[in-house]
Design a protein around this motif. Structure first.
Motif, mmCIF file in Angstrom:
data_model
loop_
_atom_site.group_PDB
_atom_site.id
_atom_site.type_symbol
_atom_site.label_atom_id
_atom_site.label_comp_id
_atom_site.label_asym_id
_atom_site.label_seq_id
_atom_site.Cartn_x
_atom_site.Cartn_y
_atom_site.Cartn_z
ATOM 1 N N UNK A 74 0.826 -1.205 0.000
ATOM 2 C CA UNK A 74 0.000 0.000 0.000
ATOM 3 C C UNK A 74 0.864 1.260 0.000
ATOM 4 N N UNK A 75 1.920 1.264 0.809
ATOM 5 C CA UNK A 75 2.815 2.420 0.840
ATOM 6 C C UNK A 75 3.503 2.631 -0.504
ATOM 7 N N UNK A 76 3.982 1.550 -1.102
ATOM 8 C CA UNK A 76 4.670 1.667 -2.390
ATOM 9 C C UNK A 76 3.731 2.137 -3.486
ATOM 10 N N UNK A 77 2.464 1.765 -3.386
ATOM 11 C CA UNK A 77 1.486 2.199 -4.377
ATOM 12 C C UNK A 77 1.111 3.665 -4.240
ATOM 13 N N UNK A 78 1.228 4.212 -3.046
ATOM 14 C CA UNK A 78 0.830 5.594 -2.793
ATOM 15 C C UNK A 78 1.985 6.576 -2.862
ATOM 16 N N UNK A 79 3.177 6.109 -2.562
ATOM 17 C CA UNK A 79 4.325 7.004 -2.480
ATOM 18 C C UNK A 79 5.217 6.815 -3.699
ATOM 19 N N UNK A 80 5.631 7.911 -4.282
ATOM 20 C CA UNK A 80 6.583 7.850 -5.382
ATOM 21 C C UNK A 80 7.614 8.933 -5.131
ATOM 22 N N UNK A 81 8.769 8.532 -4.622
ATOM 23 C CA UNK A 81 9.849 9.462 -4.350
ATOM 24 C C UNK A 81 11.155 8.767 -4.740
ATOM 25 N N UNK A 82 11.523 8.858 -6.027
ATOM 26 C CA UNK A 82 12.778 8.220 -6.443
ATOM 27 C C UNK A 82 13.967 8.786 -5.683
ATOM 28 N N UNK A 83 14.911 7.909 -5.357
ATOM 29 C CA UNK A 83 16.114 8.319 -4.638
ATOM 30 C C UNK A 83 17.262 8.447 -5.639
ATOM 31 N N UNK A 84 17.842 9.633 -5.721
ATOM 32 C CA UNK A 84 18.943 9.898 -6.657
ATOM 33 C C UNK A 84 20.218 9.264 -6.124
ATOM 34 N N UNK A 85 20.857 8.433 -6.965
ATOM 35 C CA UNK A 85 22.117 7.805 -6.585
ATOM 36 C C UNK A 85 23.304 8.457 -7.304
ATOM 37 N N UNK A 86 23.034 9.140 -8.433
ATOM 38 C CA UNK A 86 24.112 9.760 -9.205
ATOM 39 C C UNK A 86 23.524 10.858 -10.079
ATOM 40 N N UNK A 87 24.182 12.000 -10.119
ATOM 41 C CA UNK A 87 23.792 13.078 -11.029
ATOM 42 C C UNK A 87 24.745 13.009 -12.208
ATOM 43 N N UNK A 88 24.221 12.617 -13.380
ATOM 44 C CA UNK A 88 25.061 12.464 -14.564
ATOM 45 C C UNK A 88 25.464 13.812 -15.140
ATOM 46 N N UNK A 89 24.558 14.779 -15.046
ATOM 47 C CA UNK A 89 24.884 16.094 -15.562
ATOM 48 C C UNK A 89 23.696 17.029 -15.511
ATOM 49 N N UNK A 90 23.969 18.317 -15.737
ATOM 50 C CA UNK A 90 22.927 19.335 -15.806
ATOM 51 C C UNK A 90 23.161 20.153 -17.073
ATOM 52 N N UNK A 91 22.073 20.669 -17.651
ATOM 53 C CA UNK A 91 22.192 21.425 -18.899
ATOM 54 C C UNK A 91 22.822 22.794 -18.680
ATOM 55 N N UNK A 92 22.689 23.323 -17.460
ATOM 56 C CA UNK A 92 23.213 24.646 -17.134
ATOM 57 C C UNK A 92 23.261 24.785 -15.619
ATOM 58 N N UNK A 93 24.086 25.699 -15.143
ATOM 59 C CA UNK A 93 24.110 25.963 -13.711
ATOM 60 C C UNK A 93 23.198 27.136 -13.359
ATOM 61 N N UNK A 94 22.472 27.632 -14.357
ATOM 62 C CA UNK A 94 21.445 28.645 -14.139
ATOM 63 C C UNK A 94 20.093 27.951 -14.296
ATOM 64 N N UNK A 95 19.123 28.368 -13.512
ATOM 65 C CA UNK A 95 17.796 27.756 -13.578
ATOM 66 C C UNK A 95 16.882 28.586 -14.466
ATOM 67 N N UNK A 96 15.958 27.963 -15.165
ATOM 68 C CA UNK A 96 15.662 26.529 -15.193
ATOM 69 C C UNK A 96 16.723 25.755 -15.978
ATOM 70 N N UNK A 97 16.914 24.509 -15.570
ATOM 71 C CA UNK A 97 17.874 23.640 -16.231
ATOM 72 C C UNK A 97 17.397 22.189 -16.149
ATOM 73 N N UNK A 98 17.929 21.366 -17.021
ATOM 74 C CA UNK A 98 17.557 19.951 -17.066
ATOM 75 C C UNK A 98 18.634 19.127 -16.375
ATOM 76 N N UNK A 99 18.210 18.272 -15.453
ATOM 77 C CA UNK A 99 19.104 17.372 -14.737
ATOM 78 C C UNK A 99 18.958 15.976 -15.319
ATOM 79 N N UNK A 100 20.067 15.294 -15.537
ATOM 80 C CA UNK A 100 20.078 13.884 -15.932
ATOM 81 C C UNK A 100 20.593 13.106 -14.728
ATOM 82 N N UNK A 101 19.780 12.184 -14.212
ATOM 83 C CA UNK A 101 20.119 11.491 -12.974
ATOM 84 C C UNK A 101 19.869 9.990 -13.073
ATOM 85 N N UNK A 102 20.543 9.260 -12.199
ATOM 86 C CA UNK A 102 20.274 7.841 -11.976
ATOM 87 C C UNK A 102 19.564 7.745 -10.636
#
Length: 156
Positions: A74-102
């Motif tokens: 029931x908890x897994x069906x209701x909660x969705x909070x992925x845990x980031x293990x690695x940040x592969x990269x970001x499109x820019x250091x200014x926001x808004x920007x796109x993050x690529x993550x594992x």
């Protein structure tokens, strides 16, 4: 506070039915974590749709195997909070920007709208909210790999 004695089962519609020690039956109960980030397996309240608590779980290990499985499903069906293990990269250091993550749920890209969408939770955890409102967790920003930490440092 100790764990309330109860049994759980599902009805034909998939709703949880809780029967307490006194034989009272409550249909449509849902588990709600008291401390979802710091202590996800400790302190879970079983509540009705109106918010009234009908049982308390001090620790998931206090439950029978069947009840523990139903609560976790029931908890897994209701909660969705992925845990980031690695940040592969970001499109820019200014926001808004796109993050690529594992994450623990796979690879993904998301848009960070503003610096305020990165919130500290406790001493070491971060909660990052994307442009769709999905929350990503970094459980310990000091234990993440060096490359990811370097990217995080630019935003904190």
């Amino acid at each position: 506070m100790s764990t309330t004695k109860f049994e759980l089962q599902r009805n034909s519609f998939g709703k949880l039915i809780l029967t307490n020690e006194a034989g009272e039956v409550f249909e449509g109960v849902v588990p709600v974590r008291a401390f979802p980030i710091q202590s996800p397996l400790v302190g879970i309240s079983m509540v009705l749709t109106d918010g009234r608590e009908v049982a308390w779980i001090n620790e998931l290990s206090d439950l029978s195997d069947n009840s523990r499985t139903l609560v976790m499903e029931e908890l897994e069906g209701r909660e969705f909070m992925p845990e980031i293990s690695h940040i592969k990269g970001v499109s820019s250091f200014a926001v808004p920007c796109t993050w690529s993550v594992s994450t623990d749920r796979g690879e993904t890209d998301f848009v960070l709208k503003g610096d305020e969408d990165i919130r500290r939770i406790g001493a070491t955890s971060l909660l990052i909210t994307d442009n769709h409102g999905i929350q990503f967790l970094i459980r310990d920003m000091f234990e993440i790999d060096k490359h990811s930490r370097k990217i995080l440092d630019r935003f904190l």
